[in-house]
Motif scaffolding. Structure first.
Motif, mmCIF file in Angstrom:
data_model
loop_
_atom_site.group_PDB
_atom_site.id
_atom_site.type_symbol
_atom_site.label_atom_id
_atom_site.label_comp_id
_atom_site.label_asym_id
_atom_site.label_seq_id
_atom_site.Cartn_x
_atom_site.Cartn_y
_atom_site.Cartn_z
ATOM 1 N N PRO A 60 -7.743 1.570 -0.746
ATOM 2 C CA PRO A 60 -7.129 0.331 -1.220
ATOM 3 C C PRO A 60 -8.097 -1.032 -1.699
ATOM 4 O O PRO A 60 -7.082 -1.750 -2.498
ATOM 5 C CB PRO A 60 -5.679 0.034 -0.101
ATOM 6 N N ILE A 83 0.771 -1.081 -0.081
ATOM 7 C CA ILE A 83 -0.130 -0.374 -0.094
ATOM 8 C C ILE A 83 0.620 1.297 -0.394
ATOM 9 O O ILE A 83 1.816 1.561 0.856
ATOM 10 C CB ILE A 83 -1.148 0.285 1.389
ATOM 11 N N PRO A 98 -4.005 1.418 -6.534
ATOM 12 C CA PRO A 98 -5.186 1.202 -5.215
ATOM 13 C C PRO A 98 -6.071 1.789 -4.798
ATOM 14 O O PRO A 98 -7.016 1.862 -4.698
ATOM 15 C CB PRO A 98 -4.141 1.496 -4.393
#
Length: 524
Positions: A424, A319, A420
């Protein structure tokens, strides 16, 4: 239980250059590259389609520089305590470009027939949407069978555009002619698309936001040759070029021009990053220690500096660090550049160097978005050569690349861009979720990775009734994803816009690069 209010109030719009006295009139000469394939992001949400379409179509919300939702076609929204109901109060006095009134019926149609059924991301995030009730023309109540808080982060014009029910209902959404000549509620009306040349929009004189837009219109030119785009900027023939559409090698010269500005705001709603995905069907690559070795063999700081001219940050997690509520490095495995450790791990995995120094050979395929992706693949090739992995770089057009990777699974490693988004769950989980393995569907799980442990965490993320619970589960997700490493995050992209200095009022909102240019004006 009563609804817990998440009402938002409109805030003054930030002007990136600090200007406070907009001038009216003039036509903005922009570049869109490559040419869009549709002007309906409701079924094809490629960024390039949205660059144009979000000036015509609108969403219920938009997102500020801190990733907080703010009003669009909805002026207020509420979430029930069990997160099964979202209530939207809709803006009144809004009309479609053909003069028909905008109502809750348009929202209901768009949500149930477009976002839920044909949108590539919406089919997932709206899967638990059971109904949209419309008690009156200016209220839409979304009913879910399971909590779906992610929805609140995908309701802008690029993510979930509201379409006119009276022009789409009863038609084939994917083939409706209005996909190429949209009718919206936005600040600009569609005028003309000249394929291969330009797309022209004109001012919507009946726009609900009084006094906006300032421009008389926008002409998006289509200039396939990168050198020609740079020449047009330097000659003053175009004013606005978003989405990295000039060669990185030219940026220093463009920055030095007194007539031009290079800026970076407006891209974090997508928070793109580059990845290397492994095909776990490959004998060597199926072994975690081999994947870890490859991770240690790649000099990500060097890659960022050499290939991407320092426009970005080496990744530390699955992430991006820009998504602060979800991102962590606590107990998340890291793979610093360490060729000696890479060699040791490869030896331990049972792949010693042969007489010619090669341990094994693989291919790398890359998404051909621009010329730098080829250089990016070559850089990885050279890194892996140093630890005895022989790599052949395969170049192909985008259609061939997508078929090879996502339909035929005929790859060893491939490198591409993933988005993302600000949550996300929208675009950062599907590459790790076993249920996302879908032969022929681009940007899904191509590695073949299937782990019940991470699947269970993803289920928690998807259905948690509170944001704090989702954020905690995202941190567990990162720890597992970085440990198993079916895909390796390489580099967080820093996108840029080049504009003429007379272009004023560009927003610094998170989604500004895919939002209406209604606040833009042309200075002297």
């Amino acid at each position: 239980m009563s609804l817990a209010s998440f009402a938002q109030t409109a805030s003054s719009h930030a002007l990136a250059d600090g200007a406070s006295s907009p001038l009216r009139g003039g036509v903005l000469r922009a570049v869109v590259q490559p040419e869009p394939v549709t002007l309906n992001p409701g079924y094809n949400n490629s960024y390039v389609n949205g660059v144009v379409a979000t000036n015509v179509l609108e969403g219920l919300l938009s997102y500020d520089r801190n990733h907080q939702a703010k009003p669009g076609l909805a002026t207020r929204w509420q979430v029930s305590p069990d997160a099964l109901t979202l209530r939207f109060d809709l803006r009144q006095g809004v009309t479609w470009h053909d003069g028909k009134p905008f109502t809750s019926a348009d929202v209901r149609y768009s949500a149930l027939e477009v976002w839920k059924k044909v949108h590539p991301i919406g089919r997932n995030i709206f899967a638990d949407l059971e109904d949209v009730q419309t008690p009156d023309d200016h209220t839409a109540v979304f009913r879910f069978k399971r909590p779906s808080l992610v929805v609140l982060n995908f309701l802008n014009a690029q993510g979930s555009p509201v379409l006119p029910r009276h022009l789409y209902e009863g038609t084939d959404v994917l083939n409706n002619p209005l996909n190429l000549k949209p009718v919206g509620t936005g600040p600009f009306r569609f005028k003309e698309w000249r394929p291969g040349r330009s797309i022209e929009l004109v001012r919507n004189d009946s726009y609900w936001d009084a006094g906006k837009p300032y421009l008389d219109g926008i002409v998006f030119r289509i200039i396939p040759d990168a050198a020609a785009r740079v020449a047009a900027l330097e000659a003053g023939e175009v004013d606005y070029v978003p989405w990295d559409s000039v060669p990185l090698a030219d940026l220093d010269r463009l920055r030095a021009s007194p007539a031009l500005r290079v800026e970076y705001q407006g891209y974090t709603w997508q928070s793109n990053y580059l990845v290397l995905e492994f095909n776990l069907r490959h004998e060597a690559l199926s072994k975690p220690e081999v994947r870890h070795a490859i991770a240690h063999a790649i000099d990500r700081p060097g890659l960022t500096k050499t290939v991407w001219y320092g426009l970005g940050t080496p990744s530390t997690s699955a992430i991006p660090s820009t998504l602060k509520p979800f991102y962590t490095t606590q107990d998340v495995p890291q793979y610093p550049f360490d060729p000696a450790l890479a060699n040791q791990l490869l030896d331990q995995a049972g792949y010693p160097r042969k007489a010619d120094g090669v341990r094994f050979a693989i291919h790398i395929d890359y998404a051909p978005f621009n010329q730098n992706f080829g250089r990016h693949a070559e850089y990885i090739k050279q890194n892996l050569k140093r630890v005895g992995i022989q790599v052949e770089v395969r170049n192909q057009d985008l259609a061939s690349y997508l078929k090879r990777v996502y339909t035929d699974y005929d790859f060893d490693i491939h490198t591409t861009r993933w988005a993302p988004y600000i949550d996300p769950q929208l675009g950062g989980l599907r590459q790790f979720w076993s249920q996302a393995i879908s032969k022929g569907t681009p940007w899904q799980n191509a590695s073949g990775y299937a782990n019940p442990e991470i699947d269970a965490v993803i289920e928690k993320i998807r259905y948690a009734p509170a944001q704090a619970q989702r954020q905690a589960a995202f941190k567990d997700f990162q720890r597992i994803a970085q440990r198993d490493l079916p895909a390796m995050a390489l580099y967080e992209e820093k996108h840029f816009t080049v504009r003429n200095q007379r272009v004023r009022g560009l927003s610094d909102d998170a989604d500004a690069s895919q939002a209406a240019l209604k606040n833009v004006w042309l200075g002297k």
